[in-house]
Design an enzyme around this catalytic site. Structure first.
Site, mmCIF file in Angstrom:
data_model
loop_
_atom_site.group_PDB
_atom_site.id
_atom_site.type_symbol
_atom_site.label_atom_id
_atom_site.label_comp_id
_atom_site.label_asym_id
_atom_site.label_seq_id
_atom_site.Cartn_x
_atom_site.Cartn_y
_atom_site.Cartn_z
ATOM 1 N N ASP A 1 -1.066 -16.451 -8.593
ATOM 2 C CA ASP A 1 -1.625 -17.198 -7.462
ATOM 3 C C ASP A 1 -2.353 -18.390 -8.087
ATOM 4 O O ASP A 1 -3.486 -18.255 -8.556
ATOM 5 C CB ASP A 1 -2.590 -16.326 -6.661
ATOM 6 C CG ASP A 1 -3.203 -17.079 -5.490
ATOM 7 O OD1 ASP A 1 -2.539 -17.977 -4.938
ATOM 8 O OD2 ASP A 1 -4.354 -16.779 -5.127
ATOM 9 N N GLU B 1 3.399 -18.480 -6.238
ATOM 10 C CA GLU B 1 3.322 -19.002 -4.874
ATOM 11 C C GLU B 1 3.678 -20.476 -4.858
ATOM 12 O O GLU B 1 3.296 -21.227 -5.756
ATOM 13 C CB GLU B 1 1.913 -18.794 -4.308
ATOM 14 C CG GLU B 1 1.816 -19.085 -2.824
ATOM 15 C CD GLU B 1 0.466 -18.704 -2.252
ATOM 16 O OE1 GLU B 1 0.406 -17.684 -1.546
ATOM 17 O OE2 GLU B 1 -0.506 -19.415 -2.524
ATOM 18 N N ASP C 1 -8.024 -13.437 -5.213
ATOM 19 C CA ASP C 1 -6.961 -14.156 -5.920
ATOM 20 C C ASP C 1 -6.077 -13.191 -6.719
ATOM 21 O O ASP C 1 -4.864 -13.397 -6.819
ATOM 22 C CB ASP C 1 -7.562 -15.228 -6.833
ATOM 23 C CG ASP C 1 -8.274 -16.300 -6.022
ATOM 24 O OD1 ASP C 1 -7.576 -17.138 -5.430
ATOM 25 O OD2 ASP C 1 -9.517 -16.279 -5.965
#
Length: 173
Positions: free
Chosen positions: A8, A67, A139
């Protein structure tokens, strides 16, 4: 059995999560955050590259998922996010890992069942699906969710390939 590294990305905090995926079962391997602080951007990008490289060296994942960039209200933030992603992707490709990218919506749909889920819902489902003793940091939970999304996507591709083989065999007879 495959170990999947999920990332992430962030220009201040980059989450990472590793899961082992076998069949339809996920097993937690590790997770955490690369904390980048208030250093100049170039230094933070170097820290992301080195941090992801170290994680890859330590855990030897089989594949890498990250991502995708989403366009936020602030174009400067989106540019920095893109650069953070780039640093992580280069670390993966330098280790000869295949890179897969997923939108936030795809990740939430795969883990929560709702593409519009919020961070708390993602954290809760990651904790539940991986049977973690406590709630992972947001996160890190997102990174674990990205890794799980990749496993889910790979599993669906394998199922589709199996159905395609059966269809082809059926037509040949």
């Amino acid at each position: 059995m495959a170990i999947i590294l999920g990332i992430d990305p962030g220009s201040r905090l980059t989450g990472y999560g590793l899961v082992e995926f076998q069949g339809a079962k996920y097993t937690y391997v590790a997770s955490g955050c690369i904390r980048l602080g208030e250093k100049p951007l170039a230094e933070r990008l170097k820290m992301i590259f080195l941090g992801v490289s170290q994680i890859i060296e330590q855990y030897q994942p089989d594949t890498f998922a990250i991502e995708q960039v989403f366009m936020a209200h602030n174009p400067d933030s989106a540019l920095k996010l893109g650069q953070a992603r780039g640093a992580a992707i280069v670390a993966a490709t330098m280790s000869d890992l295949m890179v897969s990218e997923y939108s936030a919506r795809q990740v939430k749909q795969a883990v929560v069942g709702n593409g519009g889920a919020d961070k708390k819902q993602v954290q809760h489902m990651v904790k539940t699906l991986l049977a973690l003793p406590s709630m992972p940091q947001a996160d890190a939970a997102d990174a674990l969710a990205i890794a799980m999304c990749h496993g889910h996507s790979e599993q669906n591709l394998i199922k589709l390939a199996g159905k395609a083989k059966k269809t082809v065999r059926g037509r040949l007879r």
